[in-house]
Enzyme design. Structure first.
Site, mmCIF file in Angstrom:
data_model
loop_
_atom_site.group_PDB
_atom_site.id
_atom_site.type_symbol
_atom_site.label_atom_id
_atom_site.label_comp_id
_atom_site.label_asym_id
_atom_site.label_seq_id
_atom_site.Cartn_x
_atom_site.Cartn_y
_atom_site.Cartn_z
ATOM 1 N N GLU A 47 0.856 -1.202 0.000
ATOM 2 C CA GLU A 47 0.000 0.000 0.000
ATOM 3 C C GLU A 47 0.893 1.253 0.000
ATOM 4 O OE1 GLU A 47 -1.646 0.858 3.873
ATOM 5 O OE2 GLU A 47 -3.477 1.733 3.038
ATOM 6 N N ASN A 107 -7.204 5.722 -2.163
ATOM 7 C CA ASN A 107 -6.082 4.856 -1.821
ATOM 8 C C ASN A 107 -6.290 3.603 -2.683
ATOM 9 O OD1 ASN A 107 -4.231 3.122 -0.607
ATOM 10 N ND2 ASN A 107 -4.735 3.770 1.475
ATOM 11 N N LYS A 124 -9.577 1.392 -2.013
ATOM 12 C CA LYS A 124 -9.739 0.903 -0.635
ATOM 13 C C LYS A 124 -11.153 1.190 -0.128
ATOM 14 C CE LYS A 124 -7.227 1.257 3.802
ATOM 15 N NZ LYS A 124 -5.961 1.758 4.389
ATOM 16 N N GLU A 143 -6.189 8.972 7.590
ATOM 17 C CA GLU A 143 -6.625 8.439 6.284
ATOM 18 C C GLU A 143 -8.010 8.928 5.915
ATOM 19 O OE1 GLU A 143 -5.890 4.544 4.553
ATOM 20 O OE2 GLU A 143 -5.016 3.994 6.466
ATOM 21 N N CYS A 169 -4.890 -3.008 3.086
ATOM 22 C CA CYS A 169 -4.602 -2.834 4.506
ATOM 23 C C CYS A 169 -5.793 -3.085 5.423
ATOM 24 C CB CYS A 169 -3.974 -1.467 4.767
ATOM 25 S SG CYS A 169 -3.207 -1.441 6.405
ATOM 26 N N ASN A 194 0.220 -0.817 5.443
ATOM 27 C CA ASN A 194 1.098 -0.014 6.314
ATOM 28 C C ASN A 194 0.424 -0.055 7.682
ATOM 29 O OD1 ASN A 194 3.082 2.158 4.683
ATOM 30 N ND2 ASN A 194 1.337 1.446 3.484
HETATM 31 N N1 CDT Z 1 -3.116 1.590 6.389
HETATM 32 C C1 CDT Z 1 -4.004 1.046 7.245
HETATM 33 O O1 CDT Z 1 -5.150 0.814 6.890
HETATM 34 N N2 CDT Z 1 -3.584 0.813 8.495
HETATM 35 C C2 CDT Z 1 -4.419 0.345 9.552
HETATM 36 C C3 CDT Z 1 -3.870 0.817 10.839
HETATM 37 C C4 CDT Z 1 -4.814 0.667 11.962
HETATM 38 S S1 CDT Z 1 -6.054 1.859 12.036
HETATM 39 C C5 CDT Z 1 -5.268 3.250 12.622
HETATM 40 C C6 CDT Z 1 -4.548 -1.173 9.596
HETATM 41 O O2 CDT Z 1 -5.673 -1.668 9.712
HETATM 42 O O3 CDT Z 1 -3.524 -1.861 9.589
#
Ligand code: CDT
Length: 309
Positions: A47, A107, A124, A143, A169, A194
């Site tokens: 991502e 995204n 996304k 995000e 993600c 990420n």
């Molecule tokens: N990039 C992404 O979606 N990261 C989220 C982080 C937790 S929510 C702040 C994830 O689900 O891994």
């Protein structure tokens, strides 16, 4: 019978704020060439692969963030990746931020076939984090300020000799993501991520990040009889440590390959797409065993409705 697909999860180590797209693409080209030398047919990048994870900073005027977004794909900076992949006969999947011609911010992940043709661009669906600046946090996860949630849902596309799906993600934490693709017969789901190890709203979850990452992808794979390829941008990026642990999960739910480092690393597996049928045709024979008439609240309701309320 077997339909073998050799896949490489091309994990990236951190991408810092000042790293140029040219520098990142050079790293990706190294991974692509190494994967091709090991006969990979599909290379999956994470991502927001081309930039640092910029939602960790808030800007009052969102146009100040425009430089983090791609305006088209391919573009001048990423064309070398498309050219090299086609020359090597390797397909790839790449995650990036897209600012489209209508001004929408997404995204996305784009899947590219071995001949260089674009199979699909997935947006996304589950956008985590927060909409507004939260200055008391050690870092932001804005995000929901930087990206719109996809209106499109989860597609599945014939490519690479099978049925391919994509998720990004946070999508991987939601069982509905896998099931909607499972209902379209998906055989391999590609997922870049990420994931900061420090979860600000509830730090008790920090030590469980690796467990939860594996838990959701292994159960999603097993319960839908599909391969899952999870690919991190990991390591310490601008002071924020992010989970690595990229992995390839079989339709049995078993992890068949996993990253050893938090840096640029290839995680390769030879995947038999026909292995999916063992699960789709037995325990998870949806047509025979599912009870959709009992699941209507899943699509009619978003939050929890407790009895008596
Ligand atoms: N990039 C992404 O979606 N990261 C989220 C982080 C937790 S929510 C702040 C994830 O689900 O891994």
């Amino acid at each position: 019978m077997s339909r073998m697909l050799t896949v490489a999860a091309a994990q990236l180590g951190p991408v810092q704020r000042d790293d140029s797209r040219k520098q990142v693409v050079a790293r990706m080209l190294d991974l692509l060439r190494e994967a091709a030398s090991h006969r990979a047919e599909l290379v999956v990048f994470p991502e927001l692969a081309l930039t640092t994870f910029f939602p960790r900073w808030f800007v009052d005027d969102i146009s100040e963030a425009d430089h983090w977004y791609e305006r088209s794909m391919p573009n001048t900076e990423t064309q070398p990746l498309f050219d090299e992949a086609r020359a090597l006969g390797v397909g790839f999947c790449i995650g990036y931020a897209l600012l489209d011609d209508a001004g929408h911010r997404w995204n996305v992940q784009t899947l590219v076939e071995r001949d260089g043709s674009i199979v699909a661009t997935y947006k996304k669906s589950h956008i985590p984090g927060h909409e507004h600046n939260e200055p008391d946090r050690p870092f932001q996860h804005a995000e929901r300020y930087y990206f719109e949630p996809s209106p499109d849902g989860f597609g599945v596309w014939p490519a690479f000799g099978g049925l391919m799906g994509m998720m990004i993600c946070n999508d991987r934490r939601w069982p509905e993501t896998y099931r909607v693709m499972g209902l379209q017969g998906v055989e391999m789901i590609l997922c870049g991520y990420n994931t900061p190890i420090h979860y600000v709203p509830d730090p008790s979850q920090d030590i469980l990040q690796g467990f939860h990452n594996a838990l959701v992808m292994q159960s999603g794979a097993y319960q839908n009889g599909t391969w899952v390829v999870g690919v991190a941008k990991g390591g310490v990026e601008e002071g924020v440590d992010s989970l690595a642990q990229s992995m390839v999960v079989a339709p049995s739910g078993q992890i068949v390959a996993q990253a050893l480092t938090s840096d640029d690393e290839l995680v390769m597996a030879r995947c038999d797409l026909d292995w999916c049928a063992r699960y789709k045709g037995t325990l998870f024979d949806f047509d025979r065993y599912r009870r959709p008439e009992l699941y209507t609240s899943i699509t009619s309701q978003r939050g929890v409705t407790e009895p008596g309320s």
